[in-house]
Scaffold this motif. Structure first.
Motif, PDB file in Angstrom:
ATOM      1  N   THR A 115       0.702  -1.282  -0.082  1.00 48.26           N
ATOM      2  CA  THR A 115       0.056  -0.016  -0.019  1.00 48.26           C
ATOM      3  C   THR A 115       0.913   1.140  -0.036  1.00 48.26           C
ATOM      4  O   THR A 115       1.809   1.066   0.384  1.00 48.26           O
ATOM      5  CB  THR A 115      -0.901   0.268   1.234  1.00 48.26           C
TER       6      THR A 115
ATOM      7  N   CYS B 229       5.362   2.721  -4.464  1.00 50.91           N
ATOM      8  CA  CYS B 229       4.946   3.398  -5.853  1.00 50.91           C
ATOM      9  C   CYS B 229       5.843   4.500  -6.152  1.00 50.91           C
ATOM     10  O   CYS B 229       5.896   5.165  -7.161  1.00 50.91           O
ATOM     11  CB  CYS B 229       3.817   3.838  -5.959  1.00 50.91           C
TER      12      CYS B 229
ATOM     13  N   TYR C 202       5.895   7.270  -4.447  1.00 51.98           N
ATOM     14  CA  TYR C 202       5.228   8.911  -3.782  1.00 51.98           C
ATOM     15  C   TYR C 202       6.343   9.335  -2.822  1.00 51.98           C
ATOM     16  O   TYR C 202       6.585  10.575  -2.858  1.00 51.98           O
ATOM     17  CB  TYR C 202       3.988   8.455  -3.149  1.00 51.98           C
TER      18      TYR C 202
ATOM     19  N   LEU D 261       7.210  -3.491  -8.339  1.00 47.23           N
ATOM     20  CA  LEU D 261       7.058  -2.269  -7.599  1.00 47.23           C
ATOM     21  C   LEU D 261       8.084  -1.480  -7.927  1.00 47.23           C
ATOM     22  O   LEU D 261       7.957  -0.095  -8.218  1.00 47.23           O
ATOM     23  CB  LEU D 261       6.792  -2.478  -6.036  1.00 47.23           C
TER      24      LEU D 261
ATOM     25  N   VAL E 224       3.148  -2.508   6.384  1.00 46.75           N
ATOM     26  CA  VAL E 224       3.379  -3.751   5.983  1.00 46.75           C
ATOM     27  C   VAL E 224       4.751  -4.246   6.401  1.00 46.75           C
ATOM     28  O   VAL E 224       5.555  -3.456   6.944  1.00 46.75           O
ATOM     29  CB  VAL E 224       3.562  -3.456   4.354  1.00 46.75           C
TER      30      VAL E 224
HETATM   31  N1  SAH Z   1       6.564   4.519   0.519  1.00 48.99           N
HETATM   32  C1  SAH Z   1       5.978   3.684  -0.207  1.00 48.99           C
HETATM   33  C2  SAH Z   1       5.052   2.669   0.560  1.00 48.99           C
HETATM   34  C3  SAH Z   1       5.082   1.228   0.294  1.00 48.99           C
HETATM   35  S1  SAH Z   1       4.634  -0.136   1.216  1.00 48.99           S
HETATM   36  C4  SAH Z   1       5.023   4.297  -1.118  1.00 48.99           C
HETATM   37  O1  SAH Z   1       4.956   5.640  -1.231  1.00 48.99           O
HETATM   38  O2  SAH Z   1       4.258   3.524  -2.107  1.00 48.99           O
HETATM   39  C5  SAH Z   1       6.290  -0.569   1.786  1.00 48.99           C
HETATM   40  C6  SAH Z   1       7.234  -1.306   0.631  1.00 48.99           C
HETATM   41  O3  SAH Z   1       8.444  -1.782   1.466  1.00 48.99           O
HETATM   42  C7  SAH Z   1       6.488  -2.412  -0.031  1.00 48.99           C
HETATM   43  O4  SAH Z   1       6.675  -2.093  -1.452  1.00 48.99           O
HETATM   44  C8  SAH Z   1       7.483  -3.590   0.479  1.00 48.99           C
HETATM   45  O5  SAH Z   1       7.519  -4.589  -0.826  1.00 48.99           O
HETATM   46  C9  SAH Z   1       8.693  -2.807   0.732  1.00 48.99           C
HETATM   47  N2  SAH Z   1       9.560  -3.979   1.471  1.00 48.99           N
HETATM   48  C10 SAH Z   1       9.452  -4.595   2.550  1.00 48.99           C
HETATM   49  N3  SAH Z   1      10.492  -5.265   2.910  1.00 48.99           N
HETATM   50  C11 SAH Z   1      11.409  -4.721   2.169  1.00 48.99           C
HETATM   51  C12 SAH Z   1      13.013  -4.865   2.230  1.00 48.99           C
HETATM   52  N4  SAH Z   1      13.575  -5.961   2.837  1.00 48.99           N
HETATM   53  N5  SAH Z   1      13.594  -4.219   1.177  1.00 48.99           N
HETATM   54  C13 SAH Z   1      12.997  -3.379   0.496  1.00 48.99           C
HETATM   55  N6  SAH Z   1      11.446  -3.119   0.358  1.00 48.99           N
HETATM   56  C14 SAH Z   1      10.931  -3.914   1.229  1.00 48.99           C
END
Ligand code: SAH
Length: 271
Positions: free
Chosen positions: A111, A147, A149, A170, A264
């Motif tokens: 998200t 994404c 943002y 992503l 998440v």
């Molecule tokens: N700030 C982002 C939020 C994305 S949600 C936005 O504006 O869209 C958090 C993200 O962390 C997810 O896409 C997930 O895949 C990623 N994530 C989780 N564990 C991770 C890791 N070890 N290394 C890199 N990304 C990770």
């Protein structure tokens, strides 16, 4: 350890904004992996119940006015939120909700965080020793590009943003978003953010959009003296998540804990 002496201002998480009643146009089903250009074109044609087009700056001005009312006072953060078109980071079917204070799906079970949470975390980052001295976030390591943002917001306040995403689709989505908007000073990496990115360390600011058991040791090692880390981590009783703020001083680390949050999961490895 909970320390109120260096605790950032304001309530966290901020109160949910009540959205205006009334049906919102949902032109087609959610297709998270659609090309940005297509989604952005569709989004431009859409209006919200107020009658305003999503490209109208008044949409973002309203969002920022609500954040101010919810006690976000950091001008660089609010200015960045006025600039970055959040609706261009979500699927066109969700674009009309882009300026509400809500998290939205971006695909693969992930998200985009709520504007109030994003603004609060960046505001807290600004209260680090070095950021207070310089008035900017310096070199930033972001874990969880999603994404893109938050990356776009950070790029307005940083000398450079290194952002890592573990899910390839992503990572690629964020590359498309940030390229389309010509966002400067960003380096997007596909990899395991739990390891940080040593080649460009140390970082003045480290900010994570995913929460693990605790803050990985690699992040602490890559935090600059005078730098600040803001990340969600599991509460000691294991029942929830809390926002952790860690400052690195010459004599060591200082950890303080904010309020409960829901991010998440931070996962290791890549997919
Ligand atoms: N700030 C982002 C939020 C994305 S949600 C936005 O504006 O869209 C958090 C993200 O962390 C997810 O896409 C997930 O895949 C990623 N994530 C989780 N564990 C991770 C890791 N070890 N290394 C890199 N990304 C990770």
């Amino acid at each position: 350890m909970n320390d109120s002496s260096d605790k950032p201002r304001g309530r966290f998480p901020a109160t949910l904004h009540q959205v205006a009643p009334g049906a919102k146009p949902r032109p087609e089903p959610l297709r998270p992996q659609r090309l940005l250009q297509e989604a952005a074109q569709d989004a431009r044609r859409l209006t919200v119940s107020s009658g305003l087009g999503l490209d109208n700056p008044a949409m973002r001005q309203r969002m920022v006015a609500r954040l101010r009312a919810e006690s976000v006072h950091c001008e660089p953060v609010l200015n960045a939120m006025l600039l970055v078109p959040r609706h261009q980071f979500v699927d066109s079917a969700l674009a009309t909700q882009a300026y509400e204070d809500t998290s939205l799906p971006i695909g693969l079970g992930q998200t985009i965080s709520k504007p109030s949470v994003v603004s609060r975390m960046i505001e807290w980052s600004f209260l680090g020793e070095r950021a207070r001295q310089t008035g900017h976030l310096g070199r930033v390591l972001e874990i969880g590009t999603g994404c893109g943002y938050q990356t776009a917001l950070l790029s307005q306040m940083a000398t450079q943003v290194v952002s890592i995403e573990r899910l390839k689709p992503l990572h690629e989505l964020a590359v498309r978003h940030l390229t389309a908007l010509q966002v400067p000073r960003c380096r997007l990496l596909y990899g395991d953010g739990m390891l940080g990115h040593p080649p460009q360390a140390p970082y003045d600011t480290i900010i994570s959009a995913a929460g693990g058991e605790d803050v990985p040791a690699a992040w602490l090692a890559q935090l600059a003296v005078g730098g600040r880390l803001v990340a969600p981590a599991r509460t000691p009783d294991g029942r929830g998540q809390v926002l952790v703020v860690i400052d690195r001083h010459a004599e060591g680390y200082h950890r303080s804990v904010g309020e409960m949050v829901q991010f998440v999961p931070l996962k290791s490895g890549v997919e």
